[in-house]
Design a protein around this motif. Structure first.
Motif, PDB file in Angstrom:
ATOM      1  N   THR A 187      51.318  37.868  39.666  1.00 23.51           N
ATOM      2  CA  THR A 187      52.333  38.151  38.659  1.00 23.51           C
ATOM      3  C   THR A 187      51.721  38.077  37.265  1.00 23.51           C
ATOM      4  OG1 THR A 187      54.060  37.236  40.077  1.00 23.51           O
ATOM      5  CG2 THR A 187      54.554  37.421  37.725  1.00 23.51           C
ATOM      6  N   LEU A 188      51.916  39.117  36.514  1.00 21.26           N
ATOM      7  CA  LEU A 188      51.380  39.179  35.157  1.00 21.26           C
ATOM      8  C   LEU A 188      52.144  38.230  34.247  1.00 21.26           C
ATOM      9  CD1 LEU A 188      51.012  43.043  34.980  1.00 21.26           C
ATOM     10  CD2 LEU A 188      49.204  41.368  35.392  1.00 21.26           C
ATOM     11  N   TYR A 189      51.423  37.514  33.389  1.00 19.44           N
ATOM     12  CA  TYR A 189      52.058  36.527  32.525  1.00 19.44           C
ATOM     13  C   TYR A 189      52.996  37.172  31.504  1.00 19.44           C
ATOM     14  CZ  TYR A 189      52.649  33.411  28.574  1.00 19.44           C
ATOM     15  OH  TYR A 189      53.191  32.692  27.545  1.00 19.44           O
ATOM     16  N   LEU A 190      52.476  38.062  30.721  1.00 19.75           N
ATOM     17  CA  LEU A 190      53.264  38.645  29.627  1.00 19.75           C
ATOM     18  C   LEU A 190      53.271  40.163  29.764  1.00 19.75           C
ATOM     19  CD1 LEU A 190      54.695  37.786  26.885  1.00 19.75           C
ATOM     20  CD2 LEU A 190      52.605  38.564  25.776  1.00 19.75           C
ATOM     21  N   MET A 191      54.448  40.739  29.720  1.00 20.19           N
ATOM     22  CA  MET A 191      54.584  42.190  29.694  1.00 20.19           C
ATOM     23  C   MET A 191      55.501  42.555  28.539  1.00 20.19           C
ATOM     24  SD  MET A 191      54.883  43.280  33.710  1.00 20.19           S
ATOM     25  CE  MET A 191      54.359  44.982  33.391  1.00 20.19           C
ATOM     26  N   GLY A 192      55.250  43.702  27.950  1.00 20.40           N
ATOM     27  CA  GLY A 192      56.088  44.049  26.822  1.00 20.40           C
ATOM     28  C   GLY A 192      55.888  45.458  26.335  1.00 20.40           C
ATOM     29  N   TRP A 193      56.532  45.724  25.229  1.00 23.38           N
ATOM     30  CA  TRP A 193      56.534  47.060  24.633  1.00 23.38           C
ATOM     31  C   TRP A 193      56.158  46.965  23.157  1.00 23.38           C
ATOM     32  CZ3 TRP A 193      57.256  51.249  27.681  1.00 23.38           C
ATOM     33  CH2 TRP A 193      57.830  51.045  28.942  1.00 23.38           C
ATOM     34  N   TYR A 194      55.338  47.902  22.749  1.00 22.32           N
ATOM     35  CA  TYR A 194      54.991  48.111  21.356  1.00 22.32           C
ATOM     36  C   TYR A 194      55.297  49.561  21.031  1.00 22.32           C
ATOM     37  CZ  TYR A 194      52.517  43.646  21.459  1.00 22.32           C
ATOM     38  OH  TYR A 194      52.218  42.320  21.573  1.00 22.32           O
ATOM     39  N   ARG A 195      55.323  49.889  19.752  1.00 23.12           N
ATOM     40  CA  ARG A 195      55.542  51.279  19.369  1.00 23.12           C
ATOM     41  C   ARG A 195      54.743  51.614  18.131  1.00 23.12           C
ATOM     42  NH1 ARG A 195      61.920  50.948  17.405  1.00 23.12           N
ATOM     43  NH2 ARG A 195      61.551  49.811  15.444  1.00 23.12           N
ATOM     44  N   VAL A 222      55.895  56.592  19.512  1.00 21.46           N
ATOM     45  CA  VAL A 222      55.285  56.493  20.839  1.00 21.46           C
ATOM     46  C   VAL A 222      55.394  55.035  21.260  1.00 21.46           C
ATOM     47  CG1 VAL A 222      53.202  56.762  22.210  1.00 21.46           C
ATOM     48  CG2 VAL A 222      53.727  58.415  20.395  1.00 21.46           C
ATOM     49  N   TYR A 223      55.966  54.817  22.407  1.00 17.06           N
ATOM     50  CA  TYR A 223      56.160  53.463  22.926  1.00 17.06           C
ATOM     51  C   TYR A 223      55.071  53.155  23.956  1.00 17.06           C
ATOM     52  CZ  TYR A 223      60.605  52.950  20.554  1.00 17.06           C
ATOM     53  OH  TYR A 223      61.575  52.834  19.584  1.00 17.06           O
ATOM     54  N   TYR A 224      54.440  52.016  23.788  1.00 15.63           N
ATOM     55  CA  TYR A 224      53.341  51.605  24.661  1.00 15.63           C
ATOM     56  C   TYR A 224      53.723  50.360  25.444  1.00 15.63           C
ATOM     57  CZ  TYR A 224      50.418  54.668  21.810  1.00 15.63           C
ATOM     58  OH  TYR A 224      49.869  55.764  21.167  1.00 15.63           O
ATOM     59  N   CYS A 225      53.479  50.419  26.717  1.00 14.00           N
ATOM     60  CA  CYS A 225      53.603  49.235  27.552  1.00 14.00           C
ATOM     61  C   CYS A 225      52.308  48.433  27.446  1.00 14.00           C
ATOM     62  CB  CYS A 225      53.841  49.652  28.993  1.00 14.00           C
ATOM     63  SG  CYS A 225      54.024  48.291  30.162  1.00 14.00           S
ATOM     64  N   SER A 226      52.438  47.131  27.479  1.00  9.44           N
ATOM     65  CA  SER A 226      51.261  46.279  27.360  1.00  9.44           C
ATOM     66  C   SER A 226      51.440  45.040  28.220  1.00  9.44           C
ATOM     67  CB  SER A 226      51.052  45.863  25.901  1.00  9.44           C
ATOM     68  OG  SER A 226      49.929  45.015  25.769  1.00  9.44           O
ATOM     69  N   THR A 227      50.315  44.504  28.667  1.00  4.44           N
ATOM     70  CA  THR A 227      50.361  43.258  29.398  1.00  4.44           C
ATOM     71  C   THR A 227      49.197  42.362  29.019  1.00  4.44           C
ATOM     72  OG1 THR A 227      50.493  42.216  31.577  1.00  4.44           O
ATOM     73  CG2 THR A 227      49.095  44.152  31.402  1.00  4.44           C
ATOM     74  N   ARG A 228      49.495  41.079  28.958  1.00  4.11           N
ATOM     75  CA  ARG A 228      48.454  40.054  28.874  1.00  4.11           C
ATOM     76  C   ARG A 228      48.557  39.288  30.173  1.00  4.11           C
ATOM     77  NH1 ARG A 228      48.076  35.056  26.036  1.00  4.11           N
ATOM     78  NH2 ARG A 228      50.099  35.335  25.048  1.00  4.11           N
ATOM     79  N   PRO A 229      47.660  39.574  31.115  1.00  8.07           N
ATOM     80  CA  PRO A 229      47.856  39.078  32.484  1.00  8.07           C
ATOM     81  C   PRO A 229      47.857  37.567  32.648  1.00  8.07           C
ATOM     82  CG  PRO A 229      46.310  40.910  32.458  1.00  8.07           C
ATOM     83  CD  PRO A 229      46.539  40.511  31.036  1.00  8.07           C
ATOM     84  N   VAL A 230      47.032  36.895  31.827  1.00  7.11           N
ATOM     85  CA  VAL A 230      46.841  35.454  32.013  1.00  7.11           C
ATOM     86  C   VAL A 230      47.201  34.733  30.728  1.00  7.11           C
ATOM     87  CG1 VAL A 230      45.180  33.659  32.597  1.00  7.11           C
ATOM     88  CG2 VAL A 230      44.990  35.923  33.652  1.00  7.11           C
ATOM     89  N   TRP A 231      47.927  33.616  30.823  1.00  2.00           N
ATOM     90  CA  TRP A 231      48.492  32.985  29.638  1.00  2.00           C
ATOM     91  C   TRP A 231      47.438  32.457  28.687  1.00  2.00           C
ATOM     92  CZ3 TRP A 231      47.909  27.883  28.114  1.00  2.00           C
ATOM     93  CH2 TRP A 231      47.308  27.033  29.035  1.00  2.00           C
TER      94      TRP A 231
END
Length: 118
Positions: free
Chosen positions: A30-38, A92-101
């Motif tokens: 499970t990925l730690y942080l997921m989110g959206w930027y634009r 433009v909306y970008y999905c992003s993840t930081r997998p590990v805290w």
């Protein structure tokens, strides 16, 4: 290597709604942080909303109360429901993840266009 695939963008009229999805692949945890930027034309990329695997959310002031981020940890998928859209949300909306805290490593999706216009 984590891959992120966004879907759901498009053209919507002011005041309308649109939903974005982002599915992660290439990982078994499970990925730690997921989110959206634009990023709007001529502007820097900015945070829209993030959500941790524990459900803690963070929103930009400009979208608070209009956008809702959610995620499905089992599928490593993050969603962004956008309501009361304004022309200023065009970007433009970008999905992003930081997998590990405790690691700064971050992955980005290709980006998806959202246009709010009459």
């Amino acid at each position: 290597q984590v891959q992120l695939t966004e879907s759901g963008g498009g053209l919507v009229q002011p005041g309308g709604s649109l939903g974005l999805s982002c599915a992660a692949s290439g990982t078994s945890f499970t990925l730690y942080l997921m989110g959206w930027y634009r990023q709007a034309p001529g502007k820097e990329r900015e945070l829209v909303a993030t959500c941790t695997s524990g459900g803690t959310t963070d929103y930009a002031d400009s979208v608070e109360g209009r956008f809702t981020i959610s995620r499905d940890n089992r599928r490593n998928t993050v969603y962004l429901q956008m309501n009361s859209l304004e022309p200023e949300d065009t970007a433009v909306y970008y999905c992003s993840t930081r997998p590990v805290w405790n690691s700064p490593q971050r992955f980005w999706g290709q980006g998806i266009q959202v246009t709010v216009s009459s």
